[in-house]
Scaffold this motif. Structure first.
Motif, PDB file in Angstrom:
ATOM      1  N   MET A  61     -20.693  36.783  19.926  1.00 13.16           N
ATOM      2  CA  MET A  61     -20.088  37.181  21.281  1.00 13.16           C
ATOM      3  C   MET A  61     -18.807  37.509  20.974  1.00 13.16           C
ATOM      4  SD  MET A  61     -22.797  37.360  23.134  1.00 13.16           S
ATOM      5  CE  MET A  61     -22.012  38.308  24.245  1.00 13.16           C
TER       6      MET A  61
ATOM      7  N   GLN B 263     -17.293  41.249  21.793  1.00  8.59           N
ATOM      8  CA  GLN B 263     -17.180  41.584  23.035  1.00  8.59           C
ATOM      9  C   GLN B 263     -15.574  41.453  23.636  1.00  8.59           C
ATOM     10  OE1 GLN B 263     -19.716  43.743  24.296  1.00  8.59           O
ATOM     11  NE2 GLN B 263     -20.728  42.860  22.433  1.00  8.59           N
ATOM     12  N   ILE B 264     -14.849  40.857  22.811  1.00  5.86           N
ATOM     13  CA  ILE B 264     -13.507  40.647  23.285  1.00  5.86           C
ATOM     14  C   ILE B 264     -12.445  41.171  22.454  1.00  5.86           C
ATOM     15  CG2 ILE B 264     -13.909  38.391  24.514  1.00  5.86           C
ATOM     16  CD1 ILE B 264     -12.663  36.801  22.073  1.00  5.86           C
ATOM     17  N   ASP B 265     -11.400  41.415  22.855  1.00  6.69           N
ATOM     18  CA  ASP B 265     -10.188  42.058  22.453  1.00  6.69           C
ATOM     19  C   ASP B 265      -9.447  41.141  21.243  1.00  6.69           C
ATOM     20  OD1 ASP B 265      -9.765  41.078  25.268  1.00  6.69           O
ATOM     21  OD2 ASP B 265      -7.602  40.969  24.158  1.00  6.69           O
ATOM     22  N   PRO B 266      -8.457  41.847  20.401  1.00  5.84           N
ATOM     23  CA  PRO B 266      -8.255  41.052  19.522  1.00  5.84           C
ATOM     24  C   PRO B 266      -6.977  39.865  19.874  1.00  5.84           C
ATOM     25  CG  PRO B 266      -7.848  43.256  18.819  1.00  5.84           C
ATOM     26  CD  PRO B 266      -8.516  43.288  19.979  1.00  5.84           C
TER      27      PRO B 266
ATOM     28  N   ASN C  46     -20.543  45.185  17.488  1.00  4.44           N
ATOM     29  CA  ASN C  46     -19.176  46.042  17.008  1.00  4.44           C
ATOM     30  C   ASN C  46     -17.876  45.054  17.030  1.00  4.44           C
ATOM     31  OD1 ASN C  46     -17.229  47.557  16.201  1.00  4.44           O
ATOM     32  ND2 ASN C  46     -18.059  49.215  17.437  1.00  4.44           N
TER      33      ASN C  46
ATOM     34  N   GLN D 240     -12.578  45.774  15.831  1.00  2.00           N
ATOM     35  CA  GLN D 240     -11.115  45.307  16.461  1.00  2.00           C
ATOM     36  C   GLN D 240     -10.743  44.067  15.773  1.00  2.00           C
ATOM     37  OE1 GLN D 240     -13.913  45.306  18.432  1.00  2.00           O
ATOM     38  NE2 GLN D 240     -13.909  43.685  19.822  1.00  2.00           N
TER      39      GLN D 240
END
Lengths: 539, 221
Positions: free
Chosen positions: A195, A198-201, A233, A236
């Motif tokens: 999961m 689904q989040i940004d760096p 994906n 990032q």
């Protein structure tokens, strides 16, 4: 070097003599032993039987004991929906249903299905000391999402302190689970946190990094290897993942392998994964799977790369596809064949082989990579060369190397899929294995016999001269006789004045010549509809 | 129109109301809630608010999400701000004063319990001026068919996250096309691609929500 040692070498970012292979077999093993995903993931016995089967068929260097990211969630009170052909899904989130974080306790070794998995781990690790077993631990973010539900995404931004507390807890659960697996005998602990894709760096660094880093540090202090799996994906976050200092990161097909390679190697982390699960492994052919594996092996290189699927293998992945991957992992020669074929242009000319092998001689074709440079090809060519004199000129042999365009065309015209292959009169006779001399002789002899038989039967034709009482047929007979002498084909000549024959052949003027030919087309073995249709077309 | 420009920013960056701690750099400023009320009391029409703040705001969100510049948490915050603003516009929707572009029925197919992707699509499409009817997860074919019957002319979106539920997506699409051949069906989800879309007879596939929005907008343009 054992399988396990080879894998360890890759995990240490060392050079490996061949690419280590870690198929992520989860509930897929259930399909190998004919049980559903729920029957599989709830039974120690099924897990062991399934792994035995997967190990026998896929020859892995390393393999997960169980791939199920709901084990911890279940032990912590999440309800699961079980399915026949998928791991279970979490359908309730205690922290959004009145349970408070302080009520949650770290699961002990007897919670939920943990004892089943740990027992299976102990037994299987003992049974295969040369294979590396991966203990798969639900990553802290994925577990937090199971506990809180999708609310977590907004709460990260609106209530970061709470999410940090939650992540501290799930991080502690993961660390404890890692200990359980290490105690049970696992060599590698994989933190599986899909999961996080689904989040940004920034959010990753804020919430995931502190937990993941301390877990990997802990695993290292116990002298075991660690891996960070992410499906989806997560391009990032690759750099942030490596900065958590796992020994290895494993990624799926969404992220280009060369991108991962450059980041991982620059940070001294080994890397793996990337084989396409659905399109290739699940829906493709064994040849597709081999091409995919080869591409990954070539791109991954020989330093620190581990060949793996992108994520948990779908339950109904055809086992042949994974066996085909194992085959090229171990067989350098098969790899060079696939590589050579791959480099050929796609506009291959195909030949019409309808009449191939109908000549008097028997033609033996050997399709090779190149008999001068490849040992199996060389032996196969030699085997053929050696037996042909035995047939005193009745047999002719040729080599077709797929390094030349002609060879590729020949191969695709005859729909040959493996190299080397021996064809006798355009029919595939021996694939990959070099036939013993007596078998090769027998196969050629059989073909000679067939041809001989066809010859005999082709003379099973006759000429019927249909006439009336008043016709003079002597001249007709003479002409036929002469033609037979000139061609050397002597057929029986019948004459008839039978009325039924007039009707049967719709003869309107006499005399008339009818040739009937009897051809043996099939014997013992039922030909396909397509084949019979072809015969009928020629009539 | 500075007010609408400000509201657009609140949607784009997910500023729900004055008290919301997120985003940190907009702390203490008016959020979507306050600005929508002010706009309405200043006599700006609900249609203008929708057209010039909400729709372009969510459009920017959809584009940034597609370009991997923002991720799920940020989209959800923007959607929350969008919903906060929308709640003041709702009365005008029912009175007919504000027109929406059409109705979009969405659900995750039978046997599949995943909802994150479906929710994102739903919110981004709603924010682009469509009425969205979200049937939830594990939606059987009949439920889709009922919704189409009740909402003539609606467009349907199906989501599947598992390779094992892709066949259910196919059977739902086929049933819909059999009963309502003119109904446009969009499909999406991690294992789905355009080849699969073509194979099952659906009309459109997009790997990201904004692609679906662009397609829908073209249909009503």
């Amino acid at each position: 070097m054992s399988s396990k040692e080879l894998l360890f070498e890759a995990l240490k970012v060392g050079k490996t003599s061949r690419t280590p292979w870690v198929p992520f077999v989860g509930c897929h093993a259930g399909s190998l032993i004919g049980v559903s995903a729920s029957e599989y993931l709830k039974s120690e016995e099924n897990i062991i039987n399934g792994l035995n089967e997967a190990i026998r068929r896929y020859k892995p260097d390393g393999i997960p004991v169980v791939f199920d990211l709901q084990i911890e969630a279940e032990a912590l009170g999440c309800q699961l929906a079980w399915a026949d052909d998928n791991p279970p899904a979490v359908i309730s989130h205690p922290l959004s249903e009145g349970v408070s974080l302080s009520d949650l306790k770290i699961p002990d070794k007897n919670s939920g299905r943990i004892p089943i998995v740990l027992q299976a781990t102990k037994k299987i690790c003992k049974q295969y000391p040369d294979i590396a077993f991966y203990g798969l631990v639900t990553g802290p973010f994925t577990l937090a999402l199971h506990l809180l539900g999708t609310d977590i995404f907004m709460q990260m931004l609106e209530n970061p302190d709470y999410i940090n507390d939650l992540m501290n807890f799930t991080g502690e659960v993961a660390k404890t689970m890692a200990d359980y697996y290490i105690d049970a005998g696992c060599d590698v602990i994989a933190l599986v946190d899909p999961m996080t894709s689904q989040i940004d760096p920034l959010s990753f660094q804020q919430f995931v990094t502190p937990q993941a880093t301390r877990i990997f540090e802990h695993i290292r202090s116990k002298n075991k290897f660690s891996s960070f799996f992410v499906c989806g994906n997560a391009q990032q976050n690759i750099e942030a993942m490596c900065d958590c200092r796992p020994d290895n990161i494993s990624i799926d097909e969404n992220i280009p392998l060369d991108y991962v390679k450059s980041i991982a190697l620059s940070k001294g982390v080994s890397f793996g994964g990337n084989m396409r699960l659905t399109l290739v492994l699940l829906m493709g052919t064994p040849e597709d799977a081999q091409r995919e594996a080869l591409e990954c092996i070539e791109l991954g290189g020989d330093t620190g790369y581990i060949l793996s699927p992108g994520c948990d293998l779908p339950m109904h992945t055809p086992p042949e596809n994974l066996e085909a991957v194992a085959q090229i992992v171990y067989d350098e020669y098969q790899r060079s064949v696939i590589k050579t074929l791959k480099e050929k242009p796609s506009n291959i000319e195909t030949y019409d082989f309808k009449d191939y092998g109908k000549g008097d001689k028997v033609i033996v074709d050997v399709i090779t990579l190149d008999s001068e440079s490849c040992a199996p090809c060389q032996y196969m060519v030699e085997a053929v060369k050696k037996v042909t004199p035995y047939f005193e000129g009745l047999v002719e042999w040729r080599e077709h190397t797929i390094k030349k365009m002609e060879g590729v065309s020949f191969m695709s015209s005859l729909m040959i899929r493996n190299i080397p292959t021996i064809c006798i009169d355009g029919k595939i006779a021996f694939v990959s294995k070099i036939p013993p001399q007596n078998e090769l002789i027998a196969a050629i002899q059989k073909r000679i016999n067939e041809k001989f038989k066809q010859k005999i039967y082709s003379s099973h034709a006759e000429i019927t001269l249909i006439h009336t009482e008043k016709d003079n047929i002597d001249e007709w007979k003479k002409v036929i006789e002469k033609a037979m002498i000139e061609t050397g084909k002597f057929l029986k000549v019948n004459t008839t004045t039978d009325n039924q024959m007039f009707q049967k052949f719709m003869v309107t003027k006499t005399p008339a010549i009818i040739i009937t030919k009897h051809t043996l087309k099939a014997e013992g073995e039922l030909p396909s509809v397509e084949v019979i249709k072809e015969w009928l077309k020629t009539i | 129109m500075e007010l609408l420009e400000q509201l657009l920013k609140c949607i784009e960056f997910g500023k729900v109301n004055k008290n919301a701690p997120y985003p940190p750099d907009m702390k203490g400023q008016d959020g979507a809630e306050e600005l929508t009320q002010i706009a309405l009391s200043n006599g700006i029409s609900p249609q203008e608010i929708l057209q010039n703040a909400l729709i372009p705001g969510m459009e920017r969100v959809g584009v940034k999400f597609r370009e991997n510049k923002i991720f799920v948490p940020q989209v959800l915050m923007s959607a929350k701000a969008m919903h906060a603003s929308m709640s003041f516009l709702k009365p005008y929707f029912s009175s007919g004063e504000v027109k929406r572009k059409g109705t979009f029925v969405i659900g995750t197919v039978a046997g599949d319990l995943h909802d994150i992707g479906k929710n994102l699509v739903s919110m981004i499409i709603e924010g682009n001026g469509w009425e969205v009817i979200d049937l939830g997860v594990d939606v059987k074919t009949d439920k889709f068919v009922d919704a189409i019957e009740k909402n003539p002319g609606c467009i349907v979106g199906l989501s599947a996250l598992l390779t094992t539920t892709m066949p259910n997506m196919e059977s739902t699409v086929r049933k819909i096309k059999e009963l309502y051949p003119n109904t446009i069906v969009l499909v999406g989800g991690a294992p789905v691609n355009d080849d699969f879309r073509a194979k099952i007879g659906a009309d459109f596939y997009s790997p990201d929500p904004q692609g679906a929005v662009d397609y829908l907008n073209k249909l009503v343009a």
